[in-house]
Design an enzyme around this catalytic site. Structure first.
Site, PDB file in Angstrom:
ATOM      1  N   TYR A 262     -79.272 -22.166  12.654  1.00 46.94           N
ATOM      2  CA  TYR A 262     -79.109 -22.246  11.197  1.00 46.94           C
ATOM      3  C   TYR A 262     -78.642 -23.641  10.801  1.00 46.94           C
ATOM      4  O   TYR A 262     -79.209 -24.283   9.902  1.00 46.94           O
ATOM      5  CB  TYR A 262     -78.113 -21.188  10.724  1.00 46.94           C
ATOM      6  CG  TYR A 262     -77.701 -21.357   9.280  1.00 46.94           C
ATOM      7  CD1 TYR A 262     -78.608 -21.106   8.250  1.00 46.94           C
ATOM      8  CD2 TYR A 262     -76.421 -21.772   8.934  1.00 46.94           C
ATOM      9  CE1 TYR A 262     -78.242 -21.266   6.916  1.00 46.94           C
ATOM     10  CE2 TYR A 262     -76.043 -21.929   7.611  1.00 46.94           C
ATOM     11  CZ  TYR A 262     -76.954 -21.682   6.609  1.00 46.94           C
ATOM     12  OH  TYR A 262     -76.593 -21.849   5.292  1.00 46.94           O
TER      13      TYR A 262
ATOM     14  N   SER B 253     -75.346 -27.108   4.186  1.00 48.79           N
ATOM     15  CA  SER B 253     -74.265 -26.219   4.631  1.00 48.79           C
ATOM     16  C   SER B 253     -73.199 -27.007   5.385  1.00 48.79           C
ATOM     17  O   SER B 253     -73.498 -28.001   6.063  1.00 48.79           O
ATOM     18  CB  SER B 253     -74.847 -25.137   5.550  1.00 48.79           C
ATOM     19  OG  SER B 253     -73.819 -24.446   6.231  1.00 48.79           O
TER      20      SER B 253
END
Length: 337
Positions: free
Chosen positions: A152, A127
């Site tokens: 995350y 990501s």
């Protein structure tokens, strides 16, 4: 090829399965169909894949060690495209354990399955959030990413480190793909493009964080999937020039690679809202709010390494992508013009 795609009922996973099936690959889809967002949307995506020649589906949780071991033993995929994860920067603040179970425990189960069953190449979703506190733009895979701003992001950085270990120890070729703000038809309802479209059509106000001073490298789903599939075909190799004295984070002396997949053209959030208003034909009330915890003010991808490796660069203009997304949204939710 026989390819395992995890997160097959998810946004990127569904589109990836469609492209692979379209070119004649055998696809084993895996998803746990969790309720992080509307399960009916996941089921609708899956319905478009079910029954197609070459597609099989397993409903299974990544953290189920015995189940994952059995899946690899049964299916013996040649390659793995790992797109399943607990997503969402903000949700990771509310429910951190879900990220450990899916993104860490789940990922080690994927790595072990690949290791023990001769998988030729593991491609996995990282990501843009791993860039965290970095401010040098555009973000490059050759920059260090040691300051994540959300759990995350930390789990995605951990995935890259775990993958490198397996590439080094077991010569498992791995490629991590840092996705930049993906949008398009069949998208996730928790993402800004979806939320804004829903609110504008319903005549409801929208929340604009950081008082609108946000820039995102919005990347259209077709460009993302093209990058994923091309990367899967390009098995990660060693960098013969890698030097431990001046280590390059994006490559290695092991068969390990990291690439950004972004549009390379960051858009102002207010411009995106303006495009949505024009496409939909309605204006919206904007509630200006401060930036949320764990968020970053801007993302911008350097995609030169991806282009050099696989001969592809995302290029769908935000205006074109928004038109396609809004058209899908109206059709799927049966909202007239």
């Amino acid at each position: 090829m026989k390819i395992l795609v995890t997160g097959a009922a998810g946004f990127i996973g569904f589109h990836t399965c469609e492209m692979l099936l379209g070119r004649g690959d055998e696809v084993i889809g895996l998803d746990n169909l969790n309720d992080y967002y509307d399960v009916s949307l996941k089921e609708a995506r899956l319905a478009r894949l079910s029954g197609r020649p070459g597609f099989r589906f397993h409903q299974l949780d990544l953290s189920d060690r015995a189940g994952m071991e059995a899946l690899f033993a049964q299916e013996k995929p040649q390659r793995v495209i790992h797109l399943a994860a607990q997503a969402g920067v903000r949700y990771s603040i509310q429910n951190p354990h879900a990220y450990v179970d899916s993104n860490l425990v789940g990922f080690i189960n994927i790595l072990e399955g690949c290791r023990h069953h001769g998988v030729e190449h593991l491609v996995y979703a990282s990501s843009s959030s791993v860039y965290g506190a970095n401010t040098t733009m555009p973000f490059s895979v050759h920059h260090t990413v040691d300051h994540p701003l959300s759990l995350y992001a930390a789990t995605k950085k951990a995935n890259e480190l775990m993958a490198h270990t397996y590439s080094h120890l077991y010569r498992l070729p791995t490629t991590g793909l840092r996705f930049f703000t993906v949008y398009g038809p069949w998208g996730r309802p928790d993402m800004a493009m979806f939320l804004f479209t829903k609110a504008i059509l319903a005549g409801q106000p929208i929340d604009v964080f950081n008082h609108g001073k946000m820039r995102r490298d919005f990347t259209y789903i077709d460009d993302i999937v093209q990058g994923v599939v091309r990367t899967c075909d390009c098995v990660a190799s060693v960098n013969p020039d890698w030097n431990g004295a001046v280590p390059d984070p994006g490559t290695s002396s092991a068969p390990y690679r990291i690439y950004n997949i972004g549009n390379n053209q960051p858009a102002e959030l207010m411009h995106v809202i303006d495009c949505l208003e024009k496409t939909i034909g309605k204006t919206v009330e904007k509630r200006s709010l401060p930036m949320q915890a764990g968020d970053v003010p801007a993302t911008y991808a350097d995609v030169d390494d991806l282009t050099e490796a696989v001969g592809f660069k995302p290029a769908t203009p935000i205006e074109v992508g928004i038109e396609r997304f809004v058209a899908w949204y109206r059709e799927y939710y049966r909202i007239g013009c």
